[in-house]
Motif scaffolding. Sequence first.
Motif, PDB file in Angstrom:
ATOM      1  N   LYS A   1     -45.938 -52.506 -11.715  1.00 10.21           N
ATOM      2  CA  LYS A   1     -46.056 -52.376 -13.031  1.00 10.21           C
ATOM      3  C   LYS A   1     -46.585 -53.583 -13.896  1.00 10.21           C
ATOM      4  CE  LYS A   1     -41.424 -50.151 -13.257  1.00 10.21           C
ATOM      5  NZ  LYS A   1     -40.150 -50.278 -13.973  1.00 10.21           N
TER       6      LYS A   1
ATOM      7  N   ASP B   1     -40.747 -43.915 -13.991  1.00  9.82           N
ATOM      8  CA  ASP B   1     -42.064 -44.484 -14.187  1.00  9.82           C
ATOM      9  C   ASP B   1     -43.223 -43.567 -14.562  1.00  9.82           C
ATOM     10  OD1 ASP B   1     -41.067 -47.168 -13.962  1.00  9.82           O
ATOM     11  OD2 ASP B   1     -41.294 -46.913 -11.820  1.00  9.82           O
TER      12      ASP B   1
ATOM     13  N   GLY C   1     -48.433 -49.222 -17.674  1.00  8.40           N
ATOM     14  CA  GLY C   1     -47.310 -49.697 -17.047  1.00  8.40           C
ATOM     15  C   GLY C   1     -46.955 -48.500 -16.423  1.00  8.40           C
ATOM     16  N   LYS C   2     -46.923 -47.236 -17.143  1.00 11.48           N
ATOM     17  CA  LYS C   2     -46.381 -46.298 -16.469  1.00 11.48           C
ATOM     18  C   LYS C   2     -47.533 -45.255 -15.759  1.00 11.48           C
ATOM     19  CE  LYS C   2     -42.061 -45.289 -18.950  1.00 11.48           C
ATOM     20  NZ  LYS C   2     -41.300 -44.102 -19.755  1.00 11.48           N
TER      21      LYS C   2
ATOM     22  N   ARG D   1     -50.958 -46.883 -13.666  1.00  7.94           N
ATOM     23  CA  ARG D   1     -50.337 -47.642 -14.530  1.00  7.94           C
ATOM     24  C   ARG D   1     -51.437 -48.656 -15.333  1.00  7.94           C
ATOM     25  NH1 ARG D   1     -44.847 -48.515 -12.982  1.00  7.94           N
ATOM     26  NH2 ARG D   1     -44.712 -47.954 -10.419  1.00  7.94           N
TER      27      ARG D   1
ATOM     28  N   LEU E   1     -37.901 -42.487  -9.419  1.00 11.71           N
ATOM     29  CA  LEU E   1     -39.399 -42.652  -9.845  1.00 11.71           C
ATOM     30  C   LEU E   1     -39.634 -42.178 -11.120  1.00 11.71           C
ATOM     31  CD1 LEU E   1     -41.159 -42.665  -6.361  1.00 11.71           C
ATOM     32  CD2 LEU E   1     -40.596 -44.758  -7.654  1.00 11.71           C
TER      33      LEU E   1
ATOM     34  N   LEU F   1     -47.704 -44.745  -7.673  1.00  8.47           N
ATOM     35  CA  LEU F   1     -47.019 -45.821  -8.106  1.00  8.47           C
ATOM     36  C   LEU F   1     -46.649 -46.762  -6.845  1.00  8.47           C
ATOM     37  CD1 LEU F   1     -44.277 -43.354  -9.744  1.00  8.47           C
ATOM     38  CD2 LEU F   1     -45.719 -44.726 -10.707  1.00  8.47           C
TER      39      LEU F   1
ATOM     40  N   TYR G   1     -48.810 -46.165 -23.051  1.00 11.87           N
ATOM     41  CA  TYR G   1     -48.086 -45.687 -21.911  1.00 11.87           C
ATOM     42  C   TYR G   1     -48.569 -46.575 -20.516  1.00 11.87           C
ATOM     43  CZ  TYR G   1     -45.960 -42.122 -24.578  1.00 11.87           C
ATOM     44  OH  TYR G   1     -45.580 -41.488 -25.518  1.00 11.87           O
TER      45      TYR G   1
END
Length: 200
Positions: free
Chosen positions: A200, A95, A59-60, A170, A92, A195, A57
Amino acid sequence: MKAAFFALFFLLFSSSIDMANAAEDATLKGGAFDPPRIAPDFSLRGSDGTELKLSRYRGKLVVLEFGYTSCFDVCPTSLAMLAQVRKKLGALAADVQIVYVTVDPERDTAAILKPYLAAFDPSFVGATGSPEQLARVRKDYGISASKNMVPGSKTAYTMSHSSYLYLIDRQGSLRSMMPFGSSVDDVAHDVRVLLSTQKK
């Protein structure tokens, strides 16, 4: 001249307040990991039947929680709160990934975890494994868990366990730890902050 001076003073004063509020808003509500450190990775069986690695995961933002499906108070309360957080986040939420690691591998198979979590939010992912695998993951995250037999029964039991939410950014770093009872607003706030400060 005096009016212009006061107008300028008011503008500068208002700007300083806005900057202070922005700084305050960027402060995490949960306990911050300072400095951040890479979250220990693991490889478990996912509720979708595939291998589940935390690094999947990247990137999240990951919200990691430990619990079990037979819990009748703390775990469902926390999962319901996280479902509300996702709704509050709106777009959001795409994400954010909730990962729920069981502390009860004897009962929590992937087939049990999947519908249980889907009842709260279809996007939630569960993880299970052997007692030894799960013990290592709990040790890495400082989670304790113990079995308590129900009086008068030879088979029925409950699980006592630590209940925290770990927010992993992320890039896979531990950033915040929030205790059970944290509000929807506080969790959503920390998610938004993390975030907004990372691409990302």
